[in-house]
Design a protein around this motif. Structure first.
Motif, PDB file in Angstrom:
ATOM      1  N   ASP A 198       0.859  -1.180   0.000  1.00  0.00           N
ATOM      2  CA  ASP A 198       0.000   0.000   0.000  1.00  0.00           C
ATOM      3  C   ASP A 198       0.900   1.236   0.000  1.00  0.00           C
ATOM      4  O   ASP A 198       1.467   1.590   1.043  1.00  0.00           O
ATOM      5  N   PRO A 199       1.090   1.897  -1.146  1.00  0.00           N
ATOM      6  CA  PRO A 199       2.015   3.042  -1.199  1.00  0.00           C
ATOM      7  C   PRO A 199       1.635   4.173  -0.263  1.00  0.00           C
ATOM      8  O   PRO A 199       2.500   4.950   0.150  1.00  0.00           O
ATOM      9  N   ALA A 200       0.365   4.279   0.091  1.00  0.00           N
ATOM     10  CA  ALA A 200      -0.078   5.384   0.938  1.00  0.00           C
ATOM     11  C   ALA A 200       0.317   5.194   2.392  1.00  0.00           C
ATOM     12  O   ALA A 200       0.418   6.171   3.139  1.00  0.00           O
ATOM     13  N   SER A 201       0.540   3.943   2.820  1.00  0.00           N
ATOM     14  CA  SER A 201       0.788   3.704   4.243  1.00  0.00           C
ATOM     15  C   SER A 201       2.111   3.012   4.528  1.00  0.00           C
ATOM     16  O   SER A 201       2.566   3.012   5.674  1.00  0.00           O
ATOM     17  N   GLN A 202       2.751   2.415   3.525  1.00  0.00           N
ATOM     18  CA  GLN A 202       3.990   1.681   3.764  1.00  0.00           C
ATOM     19  C   GLN A 202       5.195   2.475   3.277  1.00  0.00           C
ATOM     20  O   GLN A 202       5.098   3.297   2.364  1.00  0.00           O
ATOM     21  N   VAL A 203       6.353   2.200   3.898  1.00  0.00           N
ATOM     22  CA  VAL A 203       7.587   2.931   3.625  1.00  0.00           C
ATOM     23  C   VAL A 203       8.500   2.060   2.769  1.00  0.00           C
ATOM     24  O   VAL A 203       8.796   0.926   3.120  1.00  0.00           O
ATOM     25  N   VAL A 204       8.951   2.610   1.644  1.00  0.00           N
ATOM     26  CA  VAL A 204       9.812   1.887   0.709  1.00  0.00           C
ATOM     27  C   VAL A 204      11.151   2.599   0.587  1.00  0.00           C
ATOM     28  O   VAL A 204      11.203   3.823   0.427  1.00  0.00           O
TER      29      VAL A 204
END
Length: 300
Positions: free
Chosen positions: A102-108
């Motif tokens: 989930d790009p909105a909530s997870q850190v990459v």
């Protein structure tokens, strides 16, 4: 964001070496060897014991698609990044293909550099001109920063301040967490200034040494991390100073303590972000590389 926006003018509204070794400065855009995880107050977080956290989100977006959209090449190239262990999600290395996030909530992170995947967040560089207040409203009719943020749809705020007579690099952002960490003293983000002053006969030999070793100010001692003479002509001198403190007018006060009043002061760097050729009054959006390196430097 895929790249940087065109420059805007005001008229448009908008590593230290080991013992015995010389200090080695990290390249402006070289990511750190590892992500420095910290809490909101700057305290390093301990490494988690046991298994790495589960990062897969069944209803999320494929990780390689997220990387491709962030500018890391084709999906095949992004799959190669994942296979080689260069991608972390929420601190865990991802090796297998097909992971959804989930790009909105997870850190990459890629190679230790944080990706900003929230399109609503924006950070830009402003070359603040002299005689502009570092505020969103200027007292007594003085020019303020709204002149330079009007062209952006996001509501931007300044990160730290430059005094009325100082020009140079000022960050504007709507990312509250990034702004908080950049201004929190525990993260010790370096800032570089170019200082001009009258120096008949040239600056005294002891000036740079005094700045490096520390000077006494009314609110306590202050010390430059680095200082060097850039130019002198027998009438004026130009000295570059790097420090991580952010006390009010600290650079001007350090020189005044040695008997020199600055005639010009320009901030040229904050962490990995350089002012470069940006003209006074112009703004530009941070590149993905600049933003990722800056975020990694403050543990994001």
């Amino acid at each position: 964001m895929a790249g940087q926006r065109p420059r805007r003018g005001s008229g448009g509204g908008a590593g230290r070496g080991g013992a015995g070794k010389p200090a080695r400065r990290r390249s402006a855009f070289t990511p750190p060897r590892q992500v420095r995880l910290r809490d909101d107050e700057g305290t390093r977080l301990p490494a988690a014991d046991g298994e790495e956290p589960e990062v897969h989100r069944e209803d999320g977006e494929r990780l390689q698609k997220v990387l491709a959209r962030a500018g890391f090449g084709s999906r095949r190239a992004c799959e190669a990044l994942i296979s080689s262990g260069r991608v972390r999600v929420d601190g865990a290395v991802v090796h297998e293909q097909g992971v959804r996030i989930d790009p909105a909530s997870q850190v990459v992170h890629v190679d230790g550099r944080r990706l900003q995947l929230d399109d609503a967040k924006l950070t830009v560089v402003l070359n603040k001109p002299r005689r502009v207040v570092s505020a969103m409203s200027g007292p007594e009719g003085r020019r303020d920063l709204t002149e330079f943020t009007a062209a952006y749809s996001q509501r931007l705020y300044h990160v730290g301040r430059l005094d009325y007579e100082t020009e140079g690099l000022l960050l504007l952002t709507n990312d509250g967490e990034l702004a908080h960490r950049l201004t929190h003293p525990s993260f010790e983000v370096d800032k570089t200034y170019v200082c001009r002053f009258d120096a008949p006969g040239g600056p005294p030999r002891g000036l740079v040494k005094a700045l490096r070793e520390g000077v006494e100010l009314e609110d306590g001692p202050a010390r430059a991390d680095r200082a060097r003479v850039l130019a002198q002509d027998g009438r004026e001198a130009v000295v570059e100073v790097t420090l991580h403190e952010g006390r009010n007018r600290i650079v001007r006060r350090m020189f005044a303590s040695q008997g020199f009043d600055l005639t010009a002061l320009v901030r040229t760097r904050i962490g990995p972000v350089l002012l470069g050729e940006l003209a006074p009054g112009e703004t530009r959006e941070l590149t993905d590389r600049e933003l990722g390196t800056l975020m990694a430097e403050v543990g994001l």
